[in-house]
Design a protein around this motif. Structure first.
Motif, PDB file in Angstrom:
ATOM      1  N   SER A 210       0.845  -1.213   0.000  1.00  0.00           N
ATOM      2  CA  SER A 210       0.000   0.000   0.000  1.00  0.00           C
ATOM      3  C   SER A 210       0.866   1.243   0.000  1.00  0.00           C
ATOM      4  CB  SER A 210      -0.897   0.051   1.242  1.00  0.00           C
ATOM      5  OG  SER A 210      -1.753  -1.020   1.263  1.00  0.00           O
ATOM      6  N   ALA A 211       1.928   1.210   0.805  1.00  0.00           N
ATOM      7  CA  ALA A 211       2.814   2.382   0.869  1.00  0.00           C
ATOM      8  C   ALA A 211       3.457   2.634  -0.491  1.00  0.00           C
ATOM      9  CB  ALA A 211       3.879   2.167   1.947  1.00  0.00           C
ATOM     10  N   ALA A 212       3.845   1.555  -1.180  1.00  0.00           N
ATOM     11  CA  ALA A 212       4.459   1.720  -2.502  1.00  0.00           C
ATOM     12  C   ALA A 212       3.469   2.339  -3.483  1.00  0.00           C
ATOM     13  CB  ALA A 212       4.943   0.359  -3.023  1.00  0.00           C
ATOM     14  N   LEU A 213       2.208   1.910  -3.396  1.00  0.00           N
ATOM     15  CA  LEU A 213       1.214   2.409  -4.361  1.00  0.00           C
ATOM     16  C   LEU A 213       0.774   3.838  -4.064  1.00  0.00           C
ATOM     17  CD1 LEU A 213      -1.139  -0.697  -4.848  1.00  0.00           C
ATOM     18  CD2 LEU A 213       0.604   0.172  -6.418  1.00  0.00           C
ATOM     19  N   THR A 214       0.694   4.167  -2.763  1.00  0.00           N
ATOM     20  CA  THR A 214       0.109   5.473  -2.401  1.00  0.00           C
ATOM     21  C   THR A 214       1.153   6.524  -2.049  1.00  0.00           C
ATOM     22  OG1 THR A 214      -0.040   4.817  -0.084  1.00  0.00           O
ATOM     23  CG2 THR A 214      -1.978   4.383  -1.458  1.00  0.00           C
ATOM     24  N   GLY A 215       2.392   6.075  -1.757  1.00  0.00           N
ATOM     25  CA  GLY A 215       3.428   7.028  -1.354  1.00  0.00           C
ATOM     26  C   GLY A 215       3.352   7.406   0.120  1.00  0.00           C
ATOM     27  N   THR A 216       2.454   6.747   0.867  1.00  0.00           N
ATOM     28  CA  THR A 216       2.399   7.027   2.312  1.00  0.00           C
ATOM     29  C   THR A 216       3.605   6.373   2.996  1.00  0.00           C
ATOM     30  OG1 THR A 216       0.978   5.128   2.573  1.00  0.00           O
ATOM     31  CG2 THR A 216      -0.108   7.270   2.536  1.00  0.00           C
ATOM     32  N   THR A 217       3.954   6.886   4.180  1.00  0.00           N
ATOM     33  CA  THR A 217       5.155   6.389   4.859  1.00  0.00           C
ATOM     34  C   THR A 217       4.881   5.050   5.522  1.00  0.00           C
ATOM     35  OG1 THR A 217       5.865   8.639   5.226  1.00  0.00           O
ATOM     36  CG2 THR A 217       6.876   6.959   6.632  1.00  0.00           C
ATOM     37  N   LEU A 218       5.812   4.129   5.321  1.00  0.00           N
ATOM     38  CA  LEU A 218       5.734   2.804   5.955  1.00  0.00           C
ATOM     39  C   LEU A 218       6.478   2.866   7.281  1.00  0.00           C
ATOM     40  CD1 LEU A 218       5.052  -0.281   5.697  1.00  0.00           C
ATOM     41  CD2 LEU A 218       7.290  -0.532   4.610  1.00  0.00           C
ATOM     42  N   ARG A 219       5.802   2.494   8.357  1.00  0.00           N
ATOM     43  CA  ARG A 219       6.445   2.483   9.678  1.00  0.00           C
ATOM     44  C   ARG A 219       7.060   1.111   9.895  1.00  0.00           C
ATOM     45  NH1 ARG A 219       3.568   6.379  13.250  1.00  0.00           N
ATOM     46  NH2 ARG A 219       4.040   5.011  14.994  1.00  0.00           N
ATOM     47  N   GLN A 268      12.278  -3.936  -0.543  1.00  0.00           N
ATOM     48  CA  GLN A 268      12.961  -3.888  -1.850  1.00  0.00           C
ATOM     49  C   GLN A 268      12.098  -4.545  -2.930  1.00  0.00           C
ATOM     50  OE1 GLN A 268      16.635  -5.763  -0.746  1.00  0.00           O
ATOM     51  NE2 GLN A 268      17.562  -3.850  -0.034  1.00  0.00           N
ATOM     52  N   LEU A 269      11.484  -5.633  -2.566  1.00  0.00           N
ATOM     53  CA  LEU A 269      10.638  -6.350  -3.522  1.00  0.00           C
ATOM     54  C   LEU A 269       9.409  -5.511  -3.885  1.00  0.00           C
ATOM     55  CD1 LEU A 269      10.981  -9.026  -4.866  1.00  0.00           C
ATOM     56  CD2 LEU A 269       9.974 -10.130  -2.869  1.00  0.00           C
ATOM     57  N   ALA A 270       8.834  -4.855  -2.881  1.00  0.00           N
ATOM     58  CA  ALA A 270       7.673  -3.988  -3.148  1.00  0.00           C
ATOM     59  C   ALA A 270       8.088  -2.884  -4.127  1.00  0.00           C
ATOM     60  CB  ALA A 270       7.144  -3.398  -1.846  1.00  0.00           C
ATOM     61  N   GLU A 271       9.306  -2.365  -3.958  1.00  0.00           N
ATOM     62  CA  GLU A 271       9.785  -1.300  -4.846  1.00  0.00           C
ATOM     63  C   GLU A 271      10.011  -1.836  -6.266  1.00  0.00           C
ATOM     64  OE1 GLU A 271      11.823   1.811  -1.741  1.00  0.00           O
ATOM     65  OE2 GLU A 271      13.144   0.284  -2.558  1.00  0.00           O
ATOM     66  N   GLN A 272      10.592  -3.032  -6.346  1.00  0.00           N
ATOM     67  CA  GLN A 272      10.829  -3.629  -7.682  1.00  0.00           C
ATOM     68  C   GLN A 272       9.513  -3.900  -8.400  1.00  0.00           C
ATOM     69  OE1 GLN A 272      13.167  -7.233  -7.234  1.00  0.00           O
ATOM     70  NE2 GLN A 272      14.721  -6.089  -6.123  1.00  0.00           N
ATOM     71  N   LEU A 273       8.547  -4.457  -7.662  1.00  0.00           N
ATOM     72  CA  LEU A 273       7.287  -4.862  -8.292  1.00  0.00           C
ATOM     73  C   LEU A 273       6.462  -3.664  -8.738  1.00  0.00           C
ATOM     74  CD1 LEU A 273       6.266  -7.771  -5.868  1.00  0.00           C
ATOM     75  CD2 LEU A 273       6.838  -8.023  -8.289  1.00  0.00           C
ATOM     76  N   THR A 274       6.568  -2.548  -8.004  1.00  0.00           N
ATOM     77  CA  THR A 274       5.746  -1.374  -8.347  1.00  0.00           C
ATOM     78  C   THR A 274       6.529  -0.338  -9.147  1.00  0.00           C
ATOM     79  OG1 THR A 274       6.358  -0.311  -6.264  1.00  0.00           O
ATOM     80  CG2 THR A 274       4.298  -1.586  -6.273  1.00  0.00           C
ATOM     81  N   GLY A 275       7.854  -0.445  -9.127  1.00  0.00           N
ATOM     82  CA  GLY A 275       8.676   0.570  -9.776  1.00  0.00           C
ATOM     83  C   GLY A 275       8.657   1.887  -9.025  1.00  0.00           C
ATOM     84  N   ARG A 276       8.267   1.851  -7.757  1.00  0.00           N
ATOM     85  CA  ARG A 276       8.185   3.093  -6.965  1.00  0.00           C
ATOM     86  C   ARG A 276       8.997   2.949  -5.692  1.00  0.00           C
ATOM     87  NH1 ARG A 276       1.774   4.660  -7.272  1.00  0.00           N
ATOM     88  NH2 ARG A 276       1.513   4.084  -9.443  1.00  0.00           N
ATOM     89  N   THR A 277       9.312   4.098  -5.093  1.00  0.00           N
ATOM     90  CA  THR A 277      10.072   4.091  -3.847  1.00  0.00           C
ATOM     91  C   THR A 277       9.104   4.041  -2.662  1.00  0.00           C
ATOM     92  OG1 THR A 277      11.740   5.414  -4.924  1.00  0.00           O
ATOM     93  CG2 THR A 277      11.793   5.390  -2.512  1.00  0.00           C
ATOM     94  N   VAL A 278       9.469   3.255  -1.650  1.00  0.00           N
ATOM     95  CA  VAL A 278       8.641   3.200  -0.438  1.00  0.00           C
ATOM     96  C   VAL A 278       9.268   4.130   0.607  1.00  0.00           C
ATOM     97  CG1 VAL A 278       7.746   1.731   1.412  1.00  0.00           C
ATOM     98  CG2 VAL A 278       7.990   0.801  -0.911  1.00  0.00           C
ATOM     99  N   PRO A 279       8.560   5.196   1.006  1.00  0.00           N
ATOM    100  CA  PRO A 279       9.092   6.038   2.081  1.00  0.00           C
ATOM    101  C   PRO A 279       9.008   5.278   3.406  1.00  0.00           C
ATOM    102  CG  PRO A 279       7.179   7.052   0.975  1.00  0.00           C
ATOM    103  CD  PRO A 279       7.244   5.635   0.536  1.00  0.00           C
ATOM    104  N   VAL A 280      10.137   5.222   4.130  1.00  0.00           N
ATOM    105  CA  VAL A 280      10.184   4.397   5.338  1.00  0.00           C
ATOM    106  C   VAL A 280      10.596   5.241   6.535  1.00  0.00           C
ATOM    107  CG1 VAL A 280      11.306   2.420   6.447  1.00  0.00           C
ATOM    108  CG2 VAL A 280      10.813   2.343   4.007  1.00  0.00           C
ATOM    109  N   GLU A 281       9.957   5.004   7.674  1.00  0.00           N
ATOM    110  CA  GLU A 281      10.368   5.625   8.929  1.00  0.00           C
ATOM    111  C   GLU A 281      10.552   4.496   9.952  1.00  0.00           C
ATOM    112  OE1 GLU A 281       8.760   9.262  11.733  1.00  0.00           O
ATOM    113  OE2 GLU A 281       7.729   8.847   9.842  1.00  0.00           O
ATOM    114  N   TYR A 282      11.646   4.584  10.720  1.00  0.00           N
ATOM    115  CA  TYR A 282      11.959   3.491  11.656  1.00  0.00           C
ATOM    116  C   TYR A 282      11.547   3.855  13.079  1.00  0.00           C
ATOM    117  CZ  TYR A 282      14.415   1.320   7.817  1.00  0.00           C
ATOM    118  OH  TYR A 282      14.693   0.735   6.605  1.00  0.00           O
ATOM    119  N   PHE A 283      10.979   2.896  13.786  1.00  0.00           N
ATOM    120  CA  PHE A 283      10.532   3.076  15.174  1.00  0.00           C
ATOM    121  C   PHE A 283      11.130   1.942  16.016  1.00  0.00           C
ATOM    122  CE2 PHE A 283       7.550   5.187  12.494  1.00  0.00           C
ATOM    123  CZ  PHE A 283       7.153   6.325  13.203  1.00  0.00           C
TER     124      PHE A 283
END
Ligand code: NAD
Ligand code: UGA
Length: 332
Positions: A210-219, A268-283
């Protein structure tokens, strides 16, 4: 390993089955596979198609199908004997899933839905002499493990309240089956992080896609190096069907694998499959989360004749396609 184009899992010949948790992720896929084989399915869930979006999506392939009987009921207080009467097998998949929320005020609901509900189901099933109950247990019962694959004979060290309730649930079901007067065989399947189309929205792969498709940040909780034996839904269903007709001494069986991967590899796989970057924040790492799950699959092979077939790339690609289609349907 193959892709997801393998034939749909073949159900053994089951005339009539009860699936508890049929409005859920795994239960709805199982019910669908049974219907395809001509089994009459009594699907029991306290949610129905108007309860929420996920129940509606899960039930959509089932409602109106010949052979599907939906029972909207809470296992904690409904009359169970009329529901279980004449069943060849009860697949008990209803429960409160999710490791991390189980520390909070919801603990009572975990105890109720995972232990008390199982007690009621087993009590009714054994009184009626239902030949087989297959119960959904969890890899979480192992707790923190080393790099060695977990064997069913390993001493369990559940590390979260959820995991404690799942261990209690499987052992409770097996205790019923061990009674000398009991005619019901029990198979307790320790599922390892199941994914695929309609995966629960709180789970990591669904969130990463979902994050890859929408560009929302993945926690990400922790550093992303934790690893899971991700198990594709069709493989999970195939193992569950096999457990319905396996020998009565099946007991506890790991249902895990396909691919062991870290969260970083999933991103990484989500990025490869969608061709988009996943914004990530670490907690910080969440309490009860384990660094690794890894299933030893020998018992599944000997007792169920089962091993996973779908690798993570194919499985995530199928999940992504489903997510794209369902998002487009909602937008239309
Ligand atoms: P889910 O939440 O999608 O489905 C569970 C269903 O059970 C829900 O539809 C819920 O309404 C129903 N339910 C809960 N309590 C009930 C009650 N008292 N009466 C009637 N219905 C009730 O969860 P899921 O991911 O499909 O998991 C199914 C089972 O597999 C659970 O027992 C879970 O603990 C176990 N499990 C899941 C995974 C996984 O990766 N998804 C891994 C290990 C074990
Ligand atoms: C999953 C199911 O949710 C449990 O119900 C089940 O019992 C368990 O598998 C199992 O195998 O027994 P989990 O492995 O925690 O539990 O699966 P996810 O919820 O997908 O989480 C995987 C990892 O991703 C965890 O380390 C979690 O902390 C992390 N995560 C999850 C995040 O970093 N961010 C999120 O938004 C969600």
């Amino acid at each position: 390993m193959t892709g997801t184009t393998q034939p749909v899992p073949q159900a053994p010949h089951i005339r009539r089955a009860v699936v508890t948790g049929s409005a859920g992720f795994i239960g709805s896929h199982l019910a669908h596979a049974l219907l395809r084989e001509g089994t009459t399915v009594i699907g029991v869930d306290r949610r129905h198609e108007t309860s929420d979006q996920s129940a509606a999506a899960n039930l959509a392939p089932l409602i109106g199908q010949p052979g599907f009987i939906a029972v909207t009921a809470d296992l904690l207080n409904c009359a169970l004997e009329p529901v279980l009467l004449d069943a060849d097998v009860v697949f008990h998949l209803a429960g409160m899933p999710g490791v991390r929320p189980s520390w909070g005020t919801q603990f009572g609901a975990y105890v109720q839905c995972n232990i008390l509900a199982a007690q009621r189901v087993m009590d009714a099933a054994t009184r009626l002499g239902v030949p087989r109950v297959v119960v959904a247990s969890s890899s979480s019962v192992y707790g923190p493990t080393t790099s060695q694959a977990s064997l069913e004979t390993d001493h369990p060290h559940p590390a979260s309240p959820y995991a404690v309730t799942k261990l209690a649930e499987e052992q409770l079901c097996l205790a019923h089956a061990g009674r000398p007067d009991c005619r019901t065989g029990v198979a307790a399947l320790r599922y390892f992080t199941v994914y695929g189309p309609r995966q629960r929205a709180d789970m990591f792969i669904q969130r990463a896609l979902s994050a890859a498709l929408t560009g929302t940040t993945l926690r990400v909780y922790g550093d992303g190096r934790q690893r899971r034996d991700f198990t594709y839904i069709d493989d999970t269903v195939a193992a569950t069907l096999a457990a319905a007709t396996a020998s009565n001494d099946t007991g506890v069986v790991n249902v895990g694998g396909g691919t062991n991967a870290s969260l970083t590899e999933v991103i990484q796989l989500a990025e490869q499959l969608t061709g988009r970057t996943v914004p990530v924040e670490y907690f910080t790492t969440r309490n009860g989360d384990v660094p690794l799950t890894r299933a030893d699959g020998s018992r599944a092979l000997t007792h169920l004749g089962w091993k996973p077939k779908v690798d993570l790339t194919s499985g995530m690609a199928a999940q992504l396609q489903h997510l794209i289609r369902s998002t487009a349907r909602q937008a239309a």
